[in-house]
Design a protein around this motif. Structure first.
Motif, short mmCIF file in Angstrom:
data_model
loop_
_atom_site.label_atom_id
_atom_site.label_comp_id
_atom_site.label_asym_id
_atom_site.label_seq_id
_atom_site.Cartn_x
_atom_site.Cartn_y
_atom_site.Cartn_z
N ALA A 469 0.73 -1.31 -0.01
CA ALA A 469 0.07 -0.10 -0.15
C ALA A 469 0.69 1.26 -0.25
O ALA A 469 0.39 2.14 -0.71
N GLY A 470 1.96 1.24 0.75
CA GLY A 470 2.78 2.34 0.62
C GLY A 470 3.34 2.67 -0.56
O GLY A 470 3.63 3.94 -0.93
N ILE A 471 4.00 1.58 -1.29
CA ILE A 471 4.61 1.63 -2.44
C ILE A 471 3.48 2.20 -3.48
O ILE A 471 3.95 3.20 -4.17
N MET A 472 2.32 1.59 -3.38
CA MET A 472 1.36 2.37 -4.51
C MET A 472 0.95 3.69 -4.15
O MET A 472 0.92 4.49 -5.05
N ALA A 473 1.03 4.30 -2.99
CA ALA A 473 0.63 5.25 -2.45
C ALA A 473 1.55 6.23 -2.99
O ALA A 473 1.28 7.46 -3.43
N ALA A 474 2.93 6.01 -2.85
CA ALA A 474 3.87 6.92 -3.28
C ALA A 474 3.99 7.21 -4.66
O ALA A 474 4.14 8.38 -5.27
N LYS A 475 3.54 6.25 -5.64
CA LYS A 475 3.47 6.45 -7.01
C LYS A 475 2.27 7.20 -7.47
O LYS A 475 2.40 7.92 -8.45
N LEU A 530 -1.71 3.99 7.67
CA LEU A 530 -2.97 4.07 7.94
C LEU A 530 -3.54 2.46 7.45
O LEU A 530 -4.64 2.02 7.92
N THR A 531 -2.71 1.73 6.46
CA THR A 531 -3.12 0.39 5.97
C THR A 531 -3.11 -0.59 7.48
O THR A 531 -3.84 -1.43 7.51
N ILE A 532 -2.03 -0.43 8.05
CA ILE A 532 -1.93 -1.17 9.43
C ILE A 532 -2.99 -0.64 10.43
O ILE A 532 -3.46 -1.81 10.93
N CYS A 536 -5.74 -3.74 11.65
CA CYS A 536 -5.89 -4.05 13.26
C CYS A 536 -6.81 -3.68 13.81
O CYS A 536 -7.06 -4.02 15.06
N LYS A 537 -7.93 -2.79 13.31
CA LYS A 537 -8.56 -1.94 14.01
C LYS A 537 -9.89 -2.83 14.63
O LYS A 537 -10.61 -2.57 15.65
N SER A 542 -7.38 1.25 19.92
CA SER A 542 -6.44 2.17 20.70
C SER A 542 -5.10 2.13 20.08
O SER A 542 -4.11 1.32 20.31
N ILE A 543 -5.09 2.65 18.88
CA ILE A 543 -4.09 2.69 17.68
C ILE A 543 -3.61 3.99 17.64
O ILE A 543 -4.48 4.87 17.29
N SER A 544 -2.33 4.37 17.42
CA SER A 544 -2.20 5.79 17.38
C SER A 544 -0.82 5.88 16.14
O SER A 544 0.05 4.98 16.22
#
Length: 579
Positions: A469-475, A530-532, A536-537, A542-544
């Motif tokens: 997801a991070g790689i796709m978003a960077a592009k 955000l994907t993580i 995991c939600k 309680s994720i920051s």
């Protein structure tokens, strides 16, 4: 009393002779109108203006020198778990520069120097530094504040070099709580250091204890009891805000509350006399060998009698521990400034010290821009920026100070002359190889970390999906951020590291182009985080997601490598990582 001030050709500030300034309340600033014709005053009536005395009559004879930004602990009240940004080695003061600046201060009247950090004992040449400081004529005391982890190995040599006073930081008498507070083991070594200091004749051994509500405030009486049979001076310090420690006022235990707690067990707990510049309010239980002190920086400040100034590891002079204003003596020194001009620079900085420190969370005048240039300031009224590297003070001061730092570029690149959003034209820029690295943290808790490590999250392999997801978003950065250019990336790499409760995300982007790729690296980290969260939600909300920052940029006009990019791991050694 009127004091006339002027800058002569030598750069030294002068004043007309007047009765000595009386220190004590009420503190009132002195007017300093410019003297248009200094030669009109007879020579016998002119003397140098003391650079160590501020506008409220406080003379600063106590210098604290930070020898290193590094530390072998990660105390919760001091720094975040992932560590702090580290300055490049070349930007830190060398040993010769430390001694040179110390000599300048001592010649002006500083008689006590305290070595701090970070952790000062991680400095390889700590013994040589103490030896050279002790050779300075006029310096009476060399002290050091340490966490004590290496004292059993180093203290005999430090004492032989001339170390006069030692303060050891210890916030709990319980080994398990020590590890929880410092995020490291080492309680037994710290206690061994305290006992060795006693054996070597340090009397009293000073112990610094930061008190935090619902964490170690239940040990206040235990520390007092420790002084019954030990000639120790235990100093309780009110929990103070520092960058990265998530300070909250409900964690602070006030001086009055601590005294009341102790008196409930020892009703004869009695105050002792204090010196005029003491920061610690001394008390003791009659019959006990040691004593107790309280440093009430938050509830009852001691600004009126403050005689302390601080020199940071990268050579910046701080006239107030709680202030953000700094002047780079390192840059001044490296520009071959004369001693007279250096004293003038020091004096100008000290004379703009406030009557008392401002509110910790909303400083009134200066905020340091720590993400760009070490010596850049965001100046707020009533102080205004004028010209190149000049700071103009309120009119009644009539003083100008060179900051010996980088030029300030405060124009927003994506705003045109009318204030409208504008895309930067990069057509005339050269094509160069450009890289950027970014970092972020997702705090999920120990339970989710275990599920991720065991690949038991219902939505699938969290780390792999977040990486993709991070790689796709960077592009696709230019589709998300309106004024970003569409860049043909040559590569995007994402690394995810698990620790006990967090996922550390590192991203680097590369291209051959006309503009930088920092936004692509930052976007990669953000979307991976955000994907993580999304995956995991279902286990916990309680994720920051926090501290998404640029840590490196190369290939363009504005380059830097500001942050230490190595994650903190449980296998990190406690022993010094030498500077």
């Amino acid at each position: 009393m009127r004091v006339r001030v002027s800058t002569l050709k030598s750069g030294v500030l002068w004043k007309s002779v007047a009765p000595p300034l009386q220190v004590g309340p009420p503190l009132r600033p002195l007017h300093t109108p410019v003297l248009s014709n200094p030669s009109s005053i007879p020579n016998e009536r002119i003397q140098p203006l003391d650079p160590l005395t501020d506008l409220f009559g406080r003379r600063h004879t106590y210098l604290r020198i930070s020898l290193s930004e590094k530390c072998n602990l990660r105390c919760k009240y001091c720094m975040p778990s992932e560590g702090v940004p580290l300055t490049k080695r070349d930007d830190l003061l060398s040993t010769d520069e430390i001694i040179k600046l110390a000599d300048v201060f001592v010649k002006q009247g500083v008689n006590k120097i305290r070595l701090t950090g970070g952790e000062p004992t991680v400095r390889r040449d700590i013994v040589q530094i103490i030896e050279r400081l002790k050779s300075l004529q006029g310096l009476e005391t060399v002290a050091m504040t340490t966490n004590g982890l290496t004292l059993t190995r180093q203290l005999p040599s430090l004492q032989k070099a001339g170390l006069d006073i030692i303060n050891i930081s210890l916030d709990t008498l319980k080994p398990n709580k020590y590890e929880l507070m410092t995020r490291r083991k080492g309680f037994e070594r710290a206690m061994a250091g305290i006992h060795l200091a006693k054996q070597l004749g340090y009397n009293p051994v000073k112990i610094n204890c930061v008190v935090m509500k619902d964490f170690n405030d239940d040990e206040i009486c235990d520390f007092v009891e420790f002084t019954e049979n030990h000639s120790a001076d235990v100093r309780f310090i009110e929990y103070m805000p520092f960058s990265g420690n998530s300070w909250k006022d409900d964690k602070m235990v006030s001086y009055k509350t601590m005294v009341d707690t102790i008196k409930s067990r020892w009703p004869n707990f009695t105050p002792l006399p204090n010196g005029p510049n003491d920061t610690s309010k001394a008390w003791h239980v009659p019959g006990f060998k040691g004593q107790v002190g309280f440093i009430s920086s938050m509830s009852e400040h001691f600004c009126g009698s403050c005689n302390r100034i601080r020199l940071t590891a990268d050579g910046n002079l701080k006239v107030c521990l709680f202030g953000n204003a700094e002047v780079s003596l390192r840059d001044a020194l490296r520009s071959n400034i004369s001693d007279d001009d250096l004293n003038c620079l020091i004096g100008a900085a000290i004379r703009r010290k406030n009557k008392q420190h401002a509110d910790m969370l909303r400083h009134k005048f200066l905020q340091r821009d720590s993400l760009k240039h070490t010596n850049r300031y965001q100046i707020k009224s009533p102080i205004t920026l004028t010209g190149r590297n000049l700071i103009k003070f309120p009119n009644n001061y009539k003083t100008f100070v060179r900051t010996y730092s980088s030029d300030v570029h405060d124009k927003l690149s994506h705003v045109d002359e009318t204030g409208r959003a504008n895309m930067v034209d990069v057509g005339e820029k050269k094509i160069t190889n450009r890289t950027a690295k970014a970092k972020g943290i997702v705090t999920v808790g120990a339970r989710i970390i275990k599920l991720i490590a065991d690949n038991e999250i219902k939505k699938g392999d969290v780390l792999t999906v977040a990486q993709i997801a991070g790689i796709m978003a960077a592009k696709r950065t230019s589709d998300i951020i309106p004024l970003c250019h569409n860049i043909a990336l040559s590569s995007v790499n994402i690394k995810l590291v698990l620790n006990e409760t967090q996922i550390l995300i590192f991203a680097d982007a590369h291209c051959a182009g006309q503009t930088g790729v920092e936004m692509e690296a930052l976007t990669a980290v953000t979307v991976a985080a955000l994907t993580i969260y999304d995956m995991c939600k279902s286990v916990s909300h309680s994720i920051s997601i926090e501290k998404i920052i640029l840590i490196q940029k190369t290939g363009g006009k504005s380059q830097y490598n500001k942050y230490n990019t190595e994650p903190i791991t449980d296998s990190e050694m406690f022993y010094p990582t030498y500077v």
